[in-house]
Scaffold this motif. Structure first.
Motif, PDB file in Angstrom:
ATOM      1  N   VAL A 205     -19.526  -9.118  11.459  1.00 44.07           N
ATOM      2  CA  VAL A 205     -20.225  -7.967  10.122  1.00 44.07           C
ATOM      3  C   VAL A 205     -18.551  -8.502   9.411  1.00 44.07           C
ATOM      4  CG1 VAL A 205     -21.597  -6.889  11.803  1.00 44.07           C
ATOM      5  CG2 VAL A 205     -19.256  -6.677  11.664  1.00 44.07           C
ATOM      6  N   ASN A 206     -19.054  -7.913   8.086  1.00 48.25           N
ATOM      7  CA  ASN A 206     -18.168  -7.954   7.150  1.00 48.25           C
ATOM      8  C   ASN A 206     -17.595  -6.306   7.013  1.00 48.25           C
ATOM      9  OD1 ASN A 206     -18.542 -10.933   6.453  1.00 48.25           O
ATOM     10  ND2 ASN A 206     -20.749  -9.816   5.080  1.00 48.25           N
ATOM     11  N   THR A 207     -16.493  -6.647   6.533  1.00 46.75           N
ATOM     12  CA  THR A 207     -15.135  -5.221   6.826  1.00 46.75           C
ATOM     13  C   THR A 207     -15.973  -4.825   4.955  1.00 46.75           C
ATOM     14  OG1 THR A 207     -13.392  -6.035   8.037  1.00 46.75           O
ATOM     15  CG2 THR A 207     -13.324  -4.472   6.715  1.00 46.75           C
ATOM     16  N   VAL A 208     -15.802  -3.183   5.104  1.00 52.77           N
ATOM     17  CA  VAL A 208     -16.518  -2.523   3.414  1.00 52.77           C
ATOM     18  C   VAL A 208     -15.717  -1.688   2.995  1.00 52.77           C
ATOM     19  CG1 VAL A 208     -18.375  -1.756   2.636  1.00 52.77           C
ATOM     20  CG2 VAL A 208     -18.863  -3.119   4.726  1.00 52.77           C
ATOM     21  N   LEU A 209     -15.674  -0.701   4.365  1.00 50.60           N
ATOM     22  CA  LEU A 209     -14.539   0.000   4.250  1.00 50.60           C
ATOM     23  C   LEU A 209     -13.574   0.502   4.966  1.00 50.60           C
ATOM     24  CD1 LEU A 209     -17.048   3.100   4.757  1.00 50.60           C
ATOM     25  CD2 LEU A 209     -16.179   2.659   2.253  1.00 50.60           C
ATOM     26  N   THR A 210     -12.294   0.479   3.364  1.00 48.77           N
ATOM     27  CA  THR A 210     -10.919   0.974   4.544  1.00 48.77           C
ATOM     28  C   THR A 210     -10.724   2.173   4.608  1.00 48.77           C
ATOM     29  OG1 THR A 210     -10.035   0.919   2.202  1.00 48.77           O
ATOM     30  CG2 THR A 210     -10.129  -0.872   2.492  1.00 48.77           C
ATOM     31  N   LYS A 211      -9.366   2.474   5.115  1.00 48.30           N
ATOM     32  CA  LYS A 211      -8.416   3.782   5.349  1.00 48.30           C
ATOM     33  C   LYS A 211      -8.451   3.900   4.283  1.00 48.30           C
ATOM     34  CE  LYS A 211      -5.807   2.464   9.457  1.00 48.30           C
ATOM     35  NZ  LYS A 211      -5.008   3.153  10.652  1.00 48.30           N
ATOM     36  N   GLU A 212      -7.916   3.813   3.026  1.00 43.69           N
ATOM     37  CA  GLU A 212      -7.573   4.810   1.854  1.00 43.69           C
ATOM     38  C   GLU A 212      -9.718   4.998   1.817  1.00 43.69           C
ATOM     39  OE1 GLU A 212      -6.498   1.662   3.107  1.00 43.69           O
ATOM     40  OE2 GLU A 212      -4.558   1.950   2.811  1.00 43.69           O
ATOM     41  N   ASP A 213     -10.426   4.662   1.299  1.00 41.10           N
ATOM     42  CA  ASP A 213     -11.637   4.707   1.263  1.00 41.10           C
ATOM     43  C   ASP A 213     -12.019   6.346   2.116  1.00 41.10           C
ATOM     44  OD1 ASP A 213     -12.240   2.763  -0.712  1.00 41.10           O
ATOM     45  OD2 ASP A 213     -13.067   0.716   1.122  1.00 41.10           O
ATOM     46  N   ILE A 214     -12.049   5.633   3.793  1.00 46.31           N
ATOM     47  CA  ILE A 214     -12.463   6.930   4.256  1.00 46.31           C
ATOM     48  C   ILE A 214     -11.677   8.202   3.556  1.00 46.31           C
ATOM     49  CG2 ILE A 214     -12.232   7.411   6.228  1.00 46.31           C
ATOM     50  CD1 ILE A 214     -12.466   5.056   7.779  1.00 46.31           C
ATOM     51  N   PHE A 215     -10.228   8.383   3.790  1.00 49.62           N
ATOM     52  CA  PHE A 215      -9.506   9.033   3.093  1.00 49.62           C
ATOM     53  C   PHE A 215      -9.961   9.629   1.683  1.00 49.62           C
ATOM     54  CE2 PHE A 215      -6.010   7.421   5.691  1.00 49.62           C
ATOM     55  CZ  PHE A 215      -6.260   8.414   7.091  1.00 49.62           C
ATOM     56  N   SER A 216     -10.292   8.697   0.894  1.00 48.93           N
ATOM     57  CA  SER A 216     -11.188   9.333  -0.594  1.00 48.93           C
ATOM     58  C   SER A 216     -12.569  10.007  -0.198  1.00 48.93           C
ATOM     59  CB  SER A 216     -10.833   8.057  -1.677  1.00 48.93           C
ATOM     60  OG  SER A 216     -12.003   8.550  -2.742  1.00 48.93           O
TER      61      SER A 216
END
Length: 329
Positions: A205-216
């Motif tokens: 699978v492809n990576t979609v969200l980063t840690k920064e996205d999650i915190f945002s």
């Protein structure tokens, strides 16, 4: 930040969340409900307990989601001989240096899959649940703060399965939601069979969200508005589990031994905000609260032996409460 900019960020995140669902769907057939609840936990900093019989893709779903989110992932298989040190880590003696060193355990990751948590004894369960609550562990004389985000996704088989230790109610209460995972439909199971039978099926699978996205996203979910009347509605729902007769729930009152804890109120609020956010709204509706009520409260109501004798479930109690308790004005 202007209202327009905030709206654009919301739309961008909403598109990414849909992408997450699509990526997980490449590997896992069905189980959209389970994935939705895992994301609710992720974006509200709440741990999730998944319950279902073996073979329902609980482990596969969690591990796939971790890949899509590009987070550090640890899978811990809980067994009767597991020790707390196997989980959090221990002190080992370095002969070359002539001193003790810390060897960190698998709990030092962003997403922890506690697989079959009810197959390990109470000491191990307590070690995990303490880390969940405190977001830190102590090894020797040193306390280590766990990385953020830190999310425990635990799976358990139903309590009537052989060789299991039921989780104490006080410990189960620390999970934001307890999600029952059901069997797939005929069409879904047919697709599962075809995929697994195809030796060349691609599980990447492809990576979609980063840690920064999650915190945002967490920040935006936190900004979702909930009116005072709905806040009071949440309180009424929870108090109806504690004092059912005051809400004319005489039939249900005979089955309730203990009502839901204050964590139920907190998590109903948080989960409802996340559901509203997923729907593209910045405000909570009564339907959002009702949608998450079963998962948030079903493990927080303790029934007595009469309920077991009459085959009454916590879900029956919660449905009656939702039908009876009016929305505050």
């Amino acid at each position: 930040m202007s209202l327009t900019a905030s709206s654009e960020i919301h739309q961008e995140h909403k598109a990414k969340i849909k992408q997450v669902l699509d990526e997980v769907g490449k590997v896992v057939v069905g189980q959209e409900y389970m994935v939705n609840r895992l994301l609710v936990g992720l974006f509200t900093n709440g741990h999730i307990l998944l319950e279902g019989v073996p073979g329902l893709a609980k482990t596969l779903t969690v591990s796939t989601l971790a890949q899509v989110l590009h987070l550090d992932f640890s899978r811990i298989q809980f067994t009767p001989d597991l020790l707390p040190a196997d989980l959090v880590g221990t002190m080992i003696y370095n002969q070359r240096e002539g001193k003790f060193e810390v060897k960190k355990g698998p709990i030092f990751a962003n997403i922890i899959l506690a697989d079959e948590i009810n197959r390990s004894p109470a000491k191990v369960q307590s070690a995990l649940l303490e880390a969940m609550q405190e977001k830190q562990v102590t090894i020797g004389e040193t306390t280590f703060t766990l990385d953020k985000p830190f999310l425990v996704l635990a799976t358990q088989n139903p309590v009537d399965q052989e060789g299991t230790y039921s989780l104490p109610e006080a410990q189960v209460d620390r999970f934001m939601m307890k999600v029952s995972v059901d069997y797939p439909t005929k069409e879904q199971e047919l697709e599962v069979m075809r995929r697994i039978s195809n030796m060349k099926f691609d599980f990447t699978v492809n990576t979609v969200l980063t840690k920064e996205d999650i915190f945002s996203v967490r920040e935006q979910v936190n900004k979702v508005k909930i009116s005072e009347s709905l806040e009071r509605y949440i309180i009424e729902l929870v108090f109806a589990t504690r004092k059912p007769k005051e809400y004319k729930l005489d039939e249900q009152a005979q089955y309730i031994q203990f009502g839901a804890s204050p964590r139920a109120s907190i998590n109903l609020n948080l989960a409802a905000k996340a559901v509203a956010y997923f729907e593209g709204r910045d405000y909570v509706l009564p339907e959002d609260i009702k949608e998450v009520a079963l998962d948030v409260m079903n493990h927080r109501i303790i029934l007595n032996y009469e309920a077991e004798a009459d085959s009454v479930k916590t879900t029956d109690i919660i449905k009656a409460i939702l039908n009876k308790v009016p929305i505050s004005k």
